[in-house]
Design a protein around this motif. Sequence first.
Motif, PDB file in Angstrom:
ATOM      1  N   GLN A   1       0.940   6.894  -6.716  1.00  0.00           N
ATOM      2  CA  GLN A   1      -0.116   7.893  -6.898  1.00  0.00           C
ATOM      3  C   GLN A   1       0.431   9.311  -6.763  1.00  0.00           C
ATOM      4  O   GLN A   1       0.011  10.221  -7.473  1.00  0.00           O
ATOM      5  CB  GLN A   1      -1.242   7.695  -5.868  1.00  0.00           C
ATOM      6  N   ALA A   2       1.354   9.512  -5.845  1.00  0.00           N
ATOM      7  CA  ALA A   2       1.882  10.850  -5.561  1.00  0.00           C
ATOM      8  C   ALA A   2       3.095  11.204  -6.426  1.00  0.00           C
ATOM      9  O   ALA A   2       3.581  12.330  -6.370  1.00  0.00           O
ATOM     10  CB  ALA A   2       2.263  10.944  -4.077  1.00  0.00           C
ATOM     11  N   TYR A   3       3.587  10.265  -7.233  1.00  0.00           N
ATOM     12  CA  TYR A   3       4.815  10.444  -8.007  1.00  0.00           C
ATOM     13  C   TYR A   3       4.683  11.595  -8.999  1.00  0.00           C
ATOM     14  O   TYR A   3       3.775  11.622  -9.825  1.00  0.00           O
ATOM     15  CB  TYR A   3       5.131   9.139  -8.738  1.00  0.00           C
ATOM     16  N   GLN A   4       5.576  12.562  -8.897  1.00  0.00           N
ATOM     17  CA  GLN A   4       5.633  13.712  -9.803  1.00  0.00           C
ATOM     18  C   GLN A   4       7.071  13.822 -10.328  1.00  0.00           C
ATOM     19  O   GLN A   4       7.899  14.500  -9.721  1.00  0.00           O
ATOM     20  CB  GLN A   4       5.241  15.002  -9.068  1.00  0.00           C
TER      21      GLN A   4
ATOM     22  N   ALA B   1       0.838  -1.205   0.000  1.00  0.00           N
ATOM     23  CA  ALA B   1       0.000   0.000   0.000  1.00  0.00           C
ATOM     24  C   ALA B   1       0.873   1.254   0.000  1.00  0.00           C
ATOM     25  O   ALA B   1       0.530   2.256  -0.649  1.00  0.00           O
ATOM     26  CB  ALA B   1      -0.939  -0.006   1.206  1.00  0.00           C
ATOM     27  N   GLU B   2       1.991   1.210   0.691  1.00  0.00           N
ATOM     28  CA  GLU B   2       2.919   2.343   0.707  1.00  0.00           C
ATOM     29  C   GLU B   2       3.491   2.580  -0.699  1.00  0.00           C
ATOM     30  O   GLU B   2       3.592   3.719  -1.151  1.00  0.00           O
ATOM     31  CB  GLU B   2       4.045   2.056   1.700  1.00  0.00           C
ATOM     32  N   MET B   3       3.829   1.494  -1.391  1.00  0.00           N
ATOM     33  CA  MET B   3       4.322   1.621  -2.764  1.00  0.00           C
ATOM     34  C   MET B   3       3.233   2.182  -3.680  1.00  0.00           C
ATOM     35  O   MET B   3       3.508   3.035  -4.538  1.00  0.00           O
ATOM     36  CB  MET B   3       4.793   0.261  -3.289  1.00  0.00           C
ATOM     37  N   GLU B   4       2.006   1.729  -3.489  1.00  0.00           N
ATOM     38  CA  GLU B   4       0.889   2.219  -4.295  1.00  0.00           C
ATOM     39  C   GLU B   4       0.676   3.716  -4.066  1.00  0.00           C
ATOM     40  O   GLU B   4       0.488   4.488  -5.007  1.00  0.00           O
ATOM     41  CB  GLU B   4      -0.378   1.437  -3.957  1.00  0.00           C
ATOM     42  N   ALA B   5       0.730   4.134  -2.814  1.00  0.00           N
ATOM     43  CA  ALA B   5       0.561   5.555  -2.493  1.00  0.00           C
ATOM     44  C   ALA B   5       1.694   6.390  -3.099  1.00  0.00           C
ATOM     45  O   ALA B   5       1.456   7.490  -3.606  1.00  0.00           O
ATOM     46  CB  ALA B   5       0.503   5.742  -0.981  1.00  0.00           C
ATOM     47  N   ALA B   6       2.916   5.848  -3.071  1.00  0.00           N
ATOM     48  CA  ALA B   6       4.047   6.562  -3.670  1.00  0.00           C
ATOM     49  C   ALA B   6       3.845   6.719  -5.173  1.00  0.00           C
ATOM     50  O   ALA B   6       4.151   7.774  -5.744  1.00  0.00           O
ATOM     51  CB  ALA B   6       5.353   5.816  -3.372  1.00  0.00           C
TER      52      ALA B   6
END
Length: 176
Positions: A80-83, A73-78
Amino acid sequence: MGRARAARELRDAEIREAAGIAEAALHEAAERDGSEIADRVERPEPLVAGPAPAGTGDTVSSTSGWKFEEAAAEMEAAAQAYQPDDCMEILAMVQGLPQALTSISNVMKILAERSDSEFPLEKEVADQFADLHGSLMGTVAVADDMENVFRTAHASDIARFEDPRNGYEAEKGWNI
C-alpha cells in the motif's frame, strides 16, 4: 477410484474407532490408579480456551508462536505504501516475484511436512497445507510469465532506459 476412496474412508473410520476405544481404556485405567493428571494440572487460560465457535471469524489466542497473518499484513501494508522511484524499479520487483511466491509457498510445504511428522495434527490438516503449497506454486508460473508481459508491454520504454539516445539526460527530454 470411488471404490478405493470408499474403502480408504471405511478403513480410516475403523482405525479411528479402534484408537478411540484404546484411548478410552487408557483413560479409565489412569483414573483407577490415580495417574491421570489432566484434571489436576493448572493450565494458562489462553491455552485451554479451545477453538472459537465455527463461523465466528474469531481466532484462538496463544501465549506465543509465529503469526503468519502478521507477516502477511506487514507485506500488504508495504504494498500500500510502495512508491517506486521509476518503472525499472517495478520491473525489478516483478523479477523477484517468483522467488517471493516460492518462499511463501514453501511456508505451506514446511507446515505440511511438520504437521505430518512433528506436530500432533491429523493427516487431513497436513493435506490441506500441502494443497495450499500446490496452489501457491501455480502462482509462481504466472509470476514467471509476468516479466515477459511487462517487458513486451513496455519494450520501447525499457529500450530507452537501457540504451538512452545521447545519454540519460538527453533522453529525459522525451518524457511528457
